[in-house]
Design an enzyme around this catalytic site. Structure first.
Site, PDB file in Angstrom:
ATOM      1  N   ASP A  70       0.548  -1.291   0.142  1.00  0.00           N
ATOM      2  CA  ASP A  70       0.019   0.188   0.212  1.00  0.00           C
ATOM      3  C   ASP A  70       0.928   1.079  -0.279  1.00  0.00           C
ATOM      4  O   ASP A  70       1.973   1.349   0.276  1.00  0.00           O
ATOM      5  CB  ASP A  70      -1.184  -0.080   1.107  1.00  0.00           C
ATOM      6  N   GLU A 135       0.129  -0.840   6.014  1.00  0.00           N
ATOM      7  CA  GLU A 135       1.162  -0.261   6.714  1.00  0.00           C
ATOM      8  C   GLU A 135       0.841   1.027   7.040  1.00  0.00           C
ATOM      9  O   GLU A 135       1.326   1.734   8.163  1.00  0.00           O
ATOM     10  CB  GLU A 135       2.459  -0.585   6.316  1.00  0.00           C
TER      11      GLU A 135
END
Length: 381
Positions: A70, A135
């Site tokens: 991500d 994250e």
């Protein structure tokens, strides 16, 4: 260095707009590629978060790369010199959202695995990758959940490399071998609202809190140690009042944060804050949130191996450091004997025109391969 596969894979990953927690099949791409060299894939999805655990081998030692697919939002697209999800090469750099944080690291480790396995198909131990799509967001359903799964079945990691961008001036100049803990407080100081001309009929929470604030900001929480700077206390937000100039506020809200070393504990810091507030007679409510405990990998085998691989490829000596913010290393340390963070330059992370140096990409892959060779092939590169 002329190796180009790392660059091509990095560009393919960057071209996928995987804004947290959307993975956009980045993990599927990694699994398909690593399946060809004997990695088994286990999808571990929780909520909107995709996680994958990839492993080659069943024996110890386990060398694990941890990363995230991500990325943070792009910000105003019109401010980018090229579209953020169309990787562009110019001025000796690769531009795109996620170039530094951290799709290049992922690409480099995958290609390092491919070369290493080709040279050492019967290598010692196991190679693993722990990849999440959560994250940059709340980090509630990502690495921490995967660690819980691995811990429950006693699947431990001997050596972990987190691919966070760590370089300051040049590739390999810094290895993170620990991180400070992060403890936040949301404090509401209670007073009594009233007319500003009649202070004897009100209680001003700003005034009652002021002596405690002074002490909190001047307190020496600890002296730090060889690996960590002293614990820091910082106010991030403070707000009181209605906006009117003739009203004493009824309450004051204060948000603060500790970045704490291994010389302090979460419980100890909480106790000391409460003691200071109570000492000054402050009436308050205080809610706490700890997003990570401090952790440290002392200089040893993994740091030595990483430094040797960096010296061989980059010709410099890496510095060990615990500076900076938190990372998923705070979760993985619960099952990892030794853990470091090592990746490309952190100069443009989360910024418009995020980028990495093109000539750093094959070097980073070579460093990762050098680490694998030293840990799983008796130093043979």
């Amino acid at each position: 260095m002329t190796e180009t596969q790392s660059l091509e894979l990095a560009k393919e990953l960057i071209s996928r707009p995987s804004v947290t927690p959307d993975d956009r099949d980045c993990q599927k791409l990694l699994a398909e590629r690593l399946h060809k060299i004997g990695f088994a894939a286990e999808e571990l999805h929780f909520g909107d978060t995709k996680n994958i655990w990839l492993r080659r081998g069943t024996k110890a030692p386990v060398v694990c790369f941890a990363g995230h697919t991500d990325v943070v939002p792009t910000g105003p697209v019109e401010k980018w010199d090229s579209p953020p999800f169309e990787p562009a090469e110019r001025d000796g750099r690769l531009y795109g959202r996620g170039a530094a944080d951290m799709k290049t690291s992922i690409a480099c480790f995958v290609t390092a695995c491919e070369r290493f396995v080709a040279k050492h198909p019967n290598h010692q131990g196991s190679i693993a990758l722990l990849i999440t799509s959560d994250e940059e967001g709340d980090a509630l359903d990502g690495t921490t959940k995967v660690v819980d799964v691995l811990k429950a079945r006693d699947e431990l990691i001997d050596y972990c490399i987190v691919g966070e961008p760590t370089a300051v001036d040049k590739l390999g100049d810094m290895i993170k071998n620990g991180r400070r803990g992060s403890l936040s407080g949301n404090l509401t100081v209670k007073g009594k609202q009233g007319h500003i001309a009649y202070p004897h009929l009100a209680i001003n929470p700003v005034h009652t809190f002021a002596p405690a604030l002074l002490e909190l900001t001047q307190e020496v929480w600890d002296e730090g140690n060889e690996y960590f700077p002293p614990t820091s206390f910082q106010i991030s937000n403070i707000n009181g009042g209605t906006g009117a100039t003739n009203v004493i506020p009824g309450e004051l809200n204060v948000k603060f944060n500790f970045r704490f070393s291994t010389e302090s504990t979460e419980a100890g810091l909480k106790q000391r804050v409460h003691a200071i507030l109570d000492k000054h007679g402050v009436q308050y409510d205080l809610q706490w949130s700890c997003s990570g405990q401090p952790f440290l990998t002392q200089a040893g085998k993994l740091t030595d191996v990483a430094r040797a691989a960096i010296a061989e490829t980059c010709g410099i000596e890496a510095e060990l450091s615990t500076t900076g913010g938190t990372s998923d290393g705070r979760f993985i340390k619960a099952i990892a004997q030794e853990l470091i963070e090592l990746g490309p330059s952190n100069a443009t992370i989360h910024q418009i025109n995020e980028n990495v140096r093109l000539n750093d990409i094959p070097k980073l892959s070579a460093v990762y391969e050098g680490i694998l060779a030293r840990l799983l092939a008796g130093n043979a590169v």
